[in-house]
Every structure is written in C-alpha cells, then in structure tokens.
Design a protein around this motif. Structure first.
Motif, PDB file in Angstrom:
ATOM      1  N   UNK A 191       1.231 -14.470   1.090  1.00 19.67           N
ATOM      2  CA  UNK A 191       0.239 -14.571   2.165  1.00 19.67           C
ATOM      3  C   UNK A 191       0.077 -16.016   2.612  1.00 19.67           C
ATOM      4  N   UNK A 192      -0.052 -16.932   1.644  1.00 17.18           N
ATOM      5  CA  UNK A 192      -0.243 -18.349   1.964  1.00 17.18           C
ATOM      6  C   UNK A 192       0.970 -18.910   2.706  1.00 17.18           C
ATOM      7  N   UNK A 193       2.146 -18.584   2.240  1.00 12.06           N
ATOM      8  CA  UNK A 193       3.368 -19.127   2.864  1.00 12.06           C
ATOM      9  C   UNK A 193       3.566 -18.607   4.278  1.00 12.06           C
ATOM     10  N   UNK A 250       1.301 -24.950   9.377  1.00  9.04           N
ATOM     11  CA  UNK A 250       2.369 -25.860   9.823  1.00  9.04           C
ATOM     12  C   UNK A 250       3.532 -25.102  10.466  1.00  9.04           C
ATOM     13  N   UNK A 251       3.607 -23.790  10.215  1.00  9.02           N
ATOM     14  CA  UNK A 251       4.637 -22.977  10.857  1.00  9.02           C
ATOM     15  C   UNK A 251       4.192 -22.629  12.270  1.00  9.02           C
ATOM     16  N   UNK A 252       5.131 -22.590  13.212  1.00  5.70           N
ATOM     17  CA  UNK A 252       4.748 -22.132  14.547  1.00  5.70           C
ATOM     18  C   UNK A 252       4.546 -20.617  14.520  1.00  5.70           C
ATOM     19  N   UNK A 260      -2.272 -13.461  11.392  1.00 10.42           N
ATOM     20  CA  UNK A 260      -2.611 -14.292  12.550  1.00 10.42           C
ATOM     21  C   UNK A 260      -4.029 -14.852  12.394  1.00 10.42           C
ATOM     22  N   UNK A 261      -4.978 -14.001  12.022  1.00 12.82           N
ATOM     23  CA  UNK A 261      -6.356 -14.461  11.835  1.00 12.82           C
ATOM     24  C   UNK A 261      -6.444 -15.498  10.721  1.00 12.82           C
ATOM     25  N   UNK A 262      -5.714 -15.263   9.628  1.00 13.65           N
ATOM     26  CA  UNK A 262      -5.730 -16.203   8.516  1.00 13.65           C
ATOM     27  C   UNK A 262      -5.103 -17.538   8.924  1.00 13.65           C
ATOM     28  N   UNK A 263      -4.056 -17.482   9.693  1.00 14.25           N
ATOM     29  CA  UNK A 263      -3.392 -18.701  10.176  1.00 14.25           C
ATOM     30  C   UNK A 263      -4.365 -19.535  11.027  1.00 14.25           C
ATOM     31  N   UNK A 264      -5.141 -18.866  11.866  1.00 15.10           N
ATOM     32  CA  UNK A 264      -6.139 -19.566  12.697  1.00 15.10           C
ATOM     33  C   UNK A 264      -7.200 -20.210  11.807  1.00 15.10           C
ATOM     34  N   UNK A 265      -7.663 -19.486  10.792  1.00 15.27           N
ATOM     35  CA  UNK A 265      -8.651 -20.043   9.864  1.00 15.27           C
ATOM     36  C   UNK A 265      -8.095 -21.252   9.119  1.00 15.27           C
ATOM     37  N   UNK A 266      -6.845 -21.167   8.701  1.00 12.99           N
ATOM     38  CA  UNK A 266      -6.206 -22.304   8.026  1.00 12.99           C
ATOM     39  C   UNK A 266      -6.140 -23.528   8.944  1.00 12.99           C
ATOM     40  N   UNK A 267      -5.856 -23.288  10.209  1.00 17.17           N
ATOM     41  CA  UNK A 267      -5.762 -24.391  11.173  1.00 17.17           C
ATOM     42  C   UNK A 267      -7.113 -25.096  11.333  1.00 17.17           C
ATOM     43  N   UNK A 268      -8.202 -24.333  11.184  1.00 16.19           N
ATOM     44  CA  UNK A 268      -9.547 -24.895  11.377  1.00 16.19           C
ATOM     45  C   UNK A 268     -10.090 -25.494  10.082  1.00 16.19           C
ATOM     46  N   UNK A 269      -9.985 -24.758   8.974  1.00 12.73           N
ATOM     47  CA  UNK A 269     -10.650 -25.141   7.727  1.00 12.73           C
ATOM     48  C   UNK A 269      -9.706 -25.697   6.663  1.00 12.73           C
ATOM     49  N   UNK A 270      -8.399 -25.649   6.909  1.00  8.90           N
ATOM     50  CA  UNK A 270      -7.449 -26.161   5.927  1.00  8.90           C
ATOM     51  C   UNK A 270      -6.708 -25.054   5.203  1.00  8.90           C
ATOM     52  N   UNK A 271      -5.492 -25.393   4.798  1.00 11.44           N
ATOM     53  CA  UNK A 271      -4.596 -24.426   4.150  1.00 11.44           C
ATOM     54  C   UNK A 271      -4.874 -24.418   2.652  1.00 11.44           C
ATOM     55  N   UNK A 272      -5.747 -23.534   2.217  1.00 10.15           N
ATOM     56  CA  UNK A 272      -6.098 -23.489   0.798  1.00 10.15           C
ATOM     57  C   UNK A 272      -6.403 -22.064   0.368  1.00 10.15           C
ATOM     58  N   UNK A 273      -6.290 -21.846  -0.942  1.00 13.05           N
ATOM     59  CA  UNK A 273      -6.569 -20.516  -1.491  1.00 13.05           C
ATOM     60  C   UNK A 273      -8.036 -20.153  -1.312  1.00 13.05           C
TER      61      UNK A 273
END
Length: 614
Positions: A40-42, A47-49, A69-82
């Motif tokens: 899921x994280x990968x 950083x991936x388009x 897609x929703x998780x990717x948006x959240x990562x872009x806003x709050x950071x890529x973390x578990x």
C-alpha cells in the motif's frame, strides 16, 4: 448550541464514538507494517506520478483505484508515513461504528443501533483492520452505507433516495471487487420487494431502481479493466477449504474467545427462536412494520449469497476463505446479537449479559492477547532497523523480500535480492573471493535455516555478532571470524573474582564440545539496567593471551518475566561457537563480558568452565 444539544440528546452514542476513537488511535503505529501494508505504501508513494500509481494498481489488480488515489493525496499533504496510512483506516473504523448505529436504527430501532455500535467498538477484528493500512475499513464502511441507503430506498422509494442509494452503491463498487456480491444481494432484496409491492407502485419502483443502477455503473466505469483482470485471479497461498473453514472464520471474527462464544451462542439461538414465531405475511407495509421479519429479509440474502458465492468459488475454482475477504458480512453477526439483546425483556439480565460480553471482548483483546503490546504483524521494521543501526561499513544486505525491506531501508544500503541464505553461502563456497562480511534479512514464512554443509561453512568462516528474531522476520550479520576475535586487556579486572566491575547476573546454559569447536550459550544481564543496548561477549582468559569473542544475541523474554523488576531484560540471550583451531595451546577460563555504552556500565562474570587446547 445546536451542536451541544445534539450531543446531549445522543450522549450514549457520543461516548461510544469517543471510546471507539481512543481504541483505534492507541498504539496506532506500534506494529510494523506487514507485507500488504508495505505494498500500500509503495503504490501510494507521493513521489510517484499518478500514471505510475495507476499502472501499479492495475498490475496487481487486487482492488479498485479509489483507495490508493485518496491515500496518495493524503500523503502529498501530510507526509508519506505509516501513521498517515493507518489514520486513514482508523478514521473509517470510527465511521463504521457511527454508521452501524445508523443502520441498526433504520433497520430496527435506536437501541439496536446502540448495541450494534458498541459491538463494533470493542470488536477485536474491527480494531485490527482499523489499524491496518489496507482497504478493509474503507470497504466495510461503504458496505454498511450501501445497505443503510438501500433500506431507506425500500421504505421510501423516491428520486432523492434513488440518487443517494446509487451514489452509495457506486462508492462501494470502488472499494473492493467483492462488493459485487454485496450488490447482487441488494439486487435480490430489491427484486423481492418489487414483486411484493402494489402494482400501481411498480413502474415508479423500476424507474428509481434503474436510476440507482445507472449511477452506480457510471461511477464504476473507470475500474472495468481492473475488474476483468480479477476473473483470472488464482490464490496460490490461500489454503484449500476444509469442513471447519467457516467455523474457524466465525471464531476469528469473534476473537477466538471461548468466554465470548459462551455469551454469544444463546443470543443467536434466542434470536432464531423469536424469528420462527413470526406469522406469515406478504404485504410490503406489514413486512416493514414487522421489525424481525424485515431485518431477516435484509440480512439473510446479505450473508447467504456472499457465503454461497465464495463457497462455490473456493471449491470449484480457487480458494478464497480467509477472514478479510469476508469482512463485509461481519455486520450481520452483530445485527443478530444486537436484536438478541433488545429482545431480552428482563433489564437486569440484558445489561448483565451485555456488560459481561463487553468485558470479555475487551479483556481478550488487551489482556489475553495483549494486542496493544505484543507483535501481531510481520516485523519488517524491526528486522530492518538492526541493519540501519549497525551497518556502519555499508556491507551488502541480502534478502528474498527486497521490494518490502527497501521501504524501511530506503536505499541506504546495497540491497541484493537472493532466493534464500543458502544460495548466498553456496556462492561463497564456490568462489572464495566472495567471502566477505554481509547481512541477511528475511520474513514472511522464510525462517533462518541452513543445510548441514552450509552451516559448517558458516561456522568455519563467520561469526554472527548481530541478530534479530521477531515475529515472522529475522536478521543476521555475518562477519569474518578474524574480525570477531580480539585481544582483551584483563589487567583492569585483576585480581579476578567471580563478579568484576559492575554487577552482572549470568547463566551459561550450554557448554558443549563439538568436533572442532565449543558451543556456548546462555543469558546475561547488568543488574537493574535495561538490556536493550547491552553487548555480550565471551572472554577467554589466559595468563599470556586473553581474547574477547563477540556473541550473537537473541531475545529472552522469559528472563524479563523471571526477574520481575519491571525492567526489560529481553535482549539477554547469547550464543557463540569458539573455533579451537584459532586458539593457541594452553588453558582458557571462560568469562562473560556485558557492556552498555549508553549507561557507561561494564561487568565481567568469571565462570568455572575452562577450555584446554593440547
């Protein structure tokens, strides 16, 4: 004021939601990410388009796009973390509790809704998926919503409810492909009520149903390609079904607790007995007014058609009977229990049983299984951390799970994929130029294991000075023998006593002579010092040439329990093999040296054991 009044009017639901939130957020990141969570994280890496993410999802084809897609948006806003990934699941875990209340209220009454919310709050399985970076709370929440709005549509068939139900059906189709079975059950339910509804209402019923179906299909269209790929899915790792598969599944949903089952079983029987007492009726209004009968017409197709479909698929094609694939029918079990509670007339008996059930569910999770304090997921993180903290020389790291370990190692090291440790050793046995220090880490059903020939080679060339053995994961640092044996200055400890320097407690459990070596293992601690940062070595004490040999350390939680001092002594086990060919002639007394550089403590224990080299 309106908000405060709303809370006062629904104080019990508010308390339930607060409790559910606390249980789902507590120790949210205590467990390592396991195999599927790392995927899921990968896939959702910001950083991936977007095109790469969509292609990755399509390649694996397990789920629709929306979650990633929703998780990717959240990562872009709050950071890529578990933490962010699991917060997303926890958020929907709390929503499940809220919407289960709404479902129970719409299906039966407000009290049943509260019972349903309470059961989801303390459900061990619900807690688990709420702290898991996977789609299952997302999916389950969507399933509950779709059934909730379907019920509202059946009760009040109009354009507004048709549109809302269509949106809910479209949402659930975008969360999991098993949702097609859920919607098929809803289709059967709607057909049932269409047949029974008055003739003058049928045209309106069909029109509104088609509007709902059209909206759902339109929302699902982006996933058509992915859905077609699912038909070719073959589960190579799911065991074949047995006669006990469904009973084991049911027990897992309820925490595998005998005490929980003790209270639950009579409630199921009580519900069924009351259901059998219902009189026959075929009028829609009468069915809807009859809470027991109406509930039965909803939950029976919900669970029966899902189980039947997976049952046939598992026996005729590919096995699919694992708990997380059945998560969408979990509400049915809790609906039956909730109605069973409601139908108990004696208030003392009702609330006594409810209190006991909640108590045993909570105790089974927190005390018996120690969910919040014991590892329950593959420890990729802990196995990788040993490499991160100790691989100062950037030695190669071998693993058969490079894709997953690289998430934690983050390309800091030279990570090389190999099928197993045996293949690495075989290459060195063939080509001596490859005999160099290295790390090996593995997980997910691949234990640390070598053939006798490979083990003999390792014993003759390497020492394992760093090790981790966790839940379904392990790491070893193989360093050359010459780097593990060094001179030891015994003068600061003279005259030698049994205990020298800081106080230690040591027990040598194994002291065995083999063909060309001595095997020594046991445990050792520094008194009243957490053993996390302890380093244990064997000292060979000789009047002319004392040596220190580093040991492989391993977890001994039994020592922590035996000492009973509220201090963690887990990192106290040690084992080593002393190659006799590397020693000069003479006698060597065996000592155990324990160092903790963080606490600036060092102690030497002198045993009565000796090695004689003739």
């Amino acid at each position: 004021m309106k908000f405060l009044n709303l809370i006062k009017e629904n104080y019990l639901l508010t308390l339930i939601l607060i409790t559910a939130t606390i249980l789902r957020l507590y120790h949210l990141d205590y467990q390592s990410l396991w195999l599927d969570e790392i995927y899921t994280m990968n896939v959702s890496n910001p950083d991936l388009d977007f095109s790469t993410t969509l292609n990755e999802v399509k390649l694996n084809g397990g789920f629709p796009y929306l979650y990633f897609i929703l998780l990717k948006i959240l990562f872009s806003i709050f950071g890529w973390s578990s933490i962010v990934a699991r917060l997303f699941s926890a958020f929907f875990g709390v929503l499940i509790v809220f919407f289960s209340y709404k479902l129970g209220k719409e299906l039966y009454n407000k009290k049943v809704g509260c019972y349903l919310a309470i059961l989801f709050t303390f459900s061990e399985y619900s807690l688990y998926i709420s702290q898991d970076a996977r789609t299952y709370t997302f999916y389950l929440c969507a399933v509950i919503l779709s059934f909730y709005f379907m019920i509202k549509f059946i009760k009040r068939t109009n354009l507004k409810n048709a549109i809302i139900y269509g949106l809910a059906a479209g949402f659930v189709l975008n969360t999991n492909y098993f949702s097609f079975i859920n919607l098929f059950a809803q289709f059967v339910i709607i057909c049932f009520y269409f047949i029974l509804c008055a003739k003058e209402n049928r045209i309106s019923f069909i029109k509104n149903s088609l509007i709902s179906a059209g909206i759902a299909i339109l929302l699902f269209l982006p996933n058509i390609g992915l859905f077609l790929n699912v038909f070719g899915f073959k589960s190579l790792w799911i065991p074949a079904p047995t006669n006990e598969s469904f009973s084991l599944l049911f027990n897992e949903f309820l925490g595998n607790s005998e005490m929980t089952m003790f209270f639950i079983t009579p409630l199921f029987i009580f519900y069924v007995v009351n259901l059998f007492k219902e009189k026959q009726t075929i009028k829609v209004d009468e069915i809807i007014e009859n809470k027991n009968l109406f509930t039965f017409t909803i939950i029976f197709p919900w669970i029966f058609l899902f189980i039947l479909t997976i049952f046939l698929k598992s026996y005729l094609d590919t096995p699919l009977i694992i708990s997380r694939y059945f998560v969408s029918i979990l509400p049915v079990f809790f609906i039956v229990l909730s109605i069973g509670f409601f139908q108990i007339k004696n208030q003392i008996i009702k609330y006594t049983i409810l209190f006991c059930l909640i108590l045993f569910m909570f105790t089974n999770t927190t005390v018996v299984k120690k969910y919040y304090h014991n590892a329950s997921k593959t420890q990729f993180r802990e196995a990788a951390n040993l490499v991160i903290e100790n691989n100062k020389n950037n030695e190669p790291v071998y693993t058969s799970f490079k894709y997953w370990f690289d998430f934690y190692l983050k390309n800091k090291f030279n990570t090389i994929e190999k099928p197993d440790l045996e293949s690495v050793i075989n290459e060195m046995m063939i080509d001596s130029t490859k005999i160099k220090p290295f790390w090996y880490t593995d997980a997910h059903g691949k234990p640390f294991k070598l053939s006798d020939k490979a083990q003999q080679f390792v014993d003759s060339k390497f020492y394992i000075n760093e090790s981790f053995d966790g839940l379904d994961a392990w790491t070893r640092h193989f360093t050359l023998e010459k780097n593990m044996v060094s001179k030891f200055d015994i003068k600061p400890y003279q005259p030698l006593k049994t205990l020298n320097g800081d106080l230690t407690k040591v027990w040598i459990e194994v002291f065995e002579k083999e063909e060309s070596s001595y095997k020594i293992s046991g445990w050792g601690i520094l008194e009243n010092i957490d053993s996390k940062n302890n380093k244990i070595s064997i000292v060979l004490i000789n009047d002319l040439n004392s040596k220190v040999i580093k040991c492989q350390q391993f977890s001994r939680p039994d020592i922590t329990k035996a000492e009973n001092k509220n201090i963690n002594f887990d990192n106290s086990g040690f084992i080593t093999k002393i190659q006799l060919g590397a020693l000069q002639k003479g006698g060597y007394k065996i000592g155990v040296l324990i160092e903790n550089k963080i606490e600036h403590k060092k102690g030497l224990y002198l045993s009565e054991k000796t090695i004689i080299i003739n």
